[in-house]
Design a protein around this motif. Structure first.
Motif, PDB file in Angstrom:
ATOM      1  N   UNK A   1      45.307  41.693  51.632  1.00 48.72           N
ATOM      2  CA  UNK A   1      45.339  40.327  51.109  1.00 48.72           C
ATOM      3  C   UNK A   1      46.605  40.063  50.298  1.00 48.72           C
ATOM      4  N   UNK A   2      46.992  38.813  50.272  1.00 53.03           N
ATOM      5  CA  UNK A   2      48.141  38.357  49.496  1.00 53.03           C
ATOM      6  C   UNK A   2      47.618  37.554  48.311  1.00 53.03           C
ATOM      7  N   UNK A   3      48.185  37.779  47.121  1.00 54.64           N
ATOM      8  CA  UNK A   3      47.713  37.089  45.927  1.00 54.64           C
ATOM      9  C   UNK A   3      48.858  36.404  45.192  1.00 54.64           C
ATOM     10  N   UNK A   4      48.525  35.299  44.556  1.00 53.99           N
ATOM     11  CA  UNK A   4      49.483  34.656  43.668  1.00 53.99           C
ATOM     12  C   UNK A   4      49.606  35.488  42.390  1.00 53.99           C
ATOM     13  N   UNK A   5      50.776  35.444  41.771  1.00 56.43           N
ATOM     14  CA  UNK A   5      51.021  36.274  40.585  1.00 56.43           C
ATOM     15  C   UNK A   5      50.000  36.066  39.460  1.00 56.43           C
ATOM     16  N   UNK A   6      49.583  34.825  39.165  1.00 61.59           N
ATOM     17  CA  UNK A   6      48.651  34.627  38.039  1.00 61.59           C
ATOM     18  C   UNK A   6      47.296  35.300  38.216  1.00 61.59           C
ATOM     19  N   UNK A   7      46.934  35.670  39.444  1.00 60.86           N
ATOM     20  CA  UNK A   7      45.591  36.232  39.665  1.00 60.86           C
ATOM     21  C   UNK A   7      45.628  37.691  40.105  1.00 60.86           C
ATOM     22  N   UNK A   8      46.818  38.225  40.297  1.00 64.24           N
ATOM     23  CA  UNK A   8      46.931  39.623  40.734  1.00 64.24           C
ATOM     24  C   UNK A   8      46.265  40.556  39.733  1.00 64.24           C
ATOM     25  N   UNK A   9      45.485  41.477  40.271  1.00 60.17           N
ATOM     26  CA  UNK A   9      44.803  42.434  39.420  1.00 60.17           C
ATOM     27  C   UNK A   9      43.476  41.931  38.879  1.00 60.17           C
ATOM     28  N   UNK A  10      43.201  40.645  39.025  1.00 56.87           N
ATOM     29  CA  UNK A  10      41.946  40.070  38.534  1.00 56.87           C
ATOM     30  C   UNK A  10      41.074  39.534  39.668  1.00 56.87           C
ATOM     31  N   UNK A  11      41.698  39.007  40.711  1.00 51.37           N
ATOM     32  CA  UNK A  11      40.963  38.421  41.827  1.00 51.37           C
ATOM     33  C   UNK A  11      41.074  39.339  43.043  1.00 51.37           C
ATOM     34  N   UNK A  12      40.010  39.385  43.839  1.00 52.62           N
ATOM     35  CA  UNK A  12      39.987  40.187  45.050  1.00 52.62           C
ATOM     36  C   UNK A  12      39.376  39.382  46.181  1.00 52.62           C
ATOM     37  N   UNK A  13      40.076  39.345  47.304  1.00 50.11           N
ATOM     38  CA  UNK A  13      39.573  38.655  48.498  1.00 50.11           C
ATOM     39  C   UNK A  13      39.088  39.699  49.483  1.00 50.11           C
ATOM     40  N   UNK A  14      37.920  39.445  50.061  1.00 55.36           N
ATOM     41  CA  UNK A  14      37.378  40.369  51.055  1.00 55.36           C
ATOM     42  C   UNK A  14      36.703  39.575  52.159  1.00 55.36           C
ATOM     43  N   UNK A  15      36.568  40.233  53.285  1.00 55.94           N
ATOM     44  CA  UNK A  15      35.967  39.584  54.456  1.00 55.94           C
ATOM     45  C   UNK A  15      34.685  40.300  54.819  1.00 55.94           C
TER      46      UNK A  15
END
Length: 125
Positions: free
Chosen positions: A59-73
């Motif tokens: 997954x690709x993340x925006x800098x403000x959410x990196x390390x806090x948000x996780x996307x999964x399928x």
């Protein structure tokens, strides 16, 4: 006809967690690249993250959410989830998922073909 339906929004305190789900109807999640976007009050819609259906792609993340948000399928449920931890007041926004053909994880809204209706996330300070 392809439809995306978000769920899981709500009110949470600073430092808390929420999990959003994006259910895809009319197309399999295994062939759909899904992006998450958010629109804070009074601001433009912004990219949160995206996951490709291509095998081996992270997954690709925006800098403000990196390390806090996780996307999964979840292929069995035909959904894409957004796990949000360590929430901050600045994370308050309407969150929307979007789907696109192809494998590229785009950060631009114009590249997405299908959109959900959005779900409100409010983080109290």
């Amino acid at each position: 006809q392809v439809q995306l339906v978000e769920s899981g929004g709500g009110l949470v305190q600073t430092g808390g967690s929420l999990r959003l789900s994006c259910a895809i109807v009319g197309r399999t999640v295994g062939t759909t690249t899904v992006g998450w976007f958010r629109q804070p009050p009074g601001k433009e819609r912004e990219f949160v993250g995206a996951i490709s259906w291509a095998g081996g792609s992270s997954p690709l993340y925006a800098d403000p959410v990196k390390g806090r948000f996780t996307i999964s399928r979840d292929n069995a449920k035909n959904t894409v989830n957004l796990q949000m931890n360590s929430l901050k007041h600045d994370d308050t926004a309407v969150y929307s998922c979007a789907g696109k053909l192809g494998t590229a994880r785009s950060t631009y809204t114009r590249d997405y073909d299908y959109w959900g209706q959005g779900t409100q996330v409010t983080v109290s300070s």
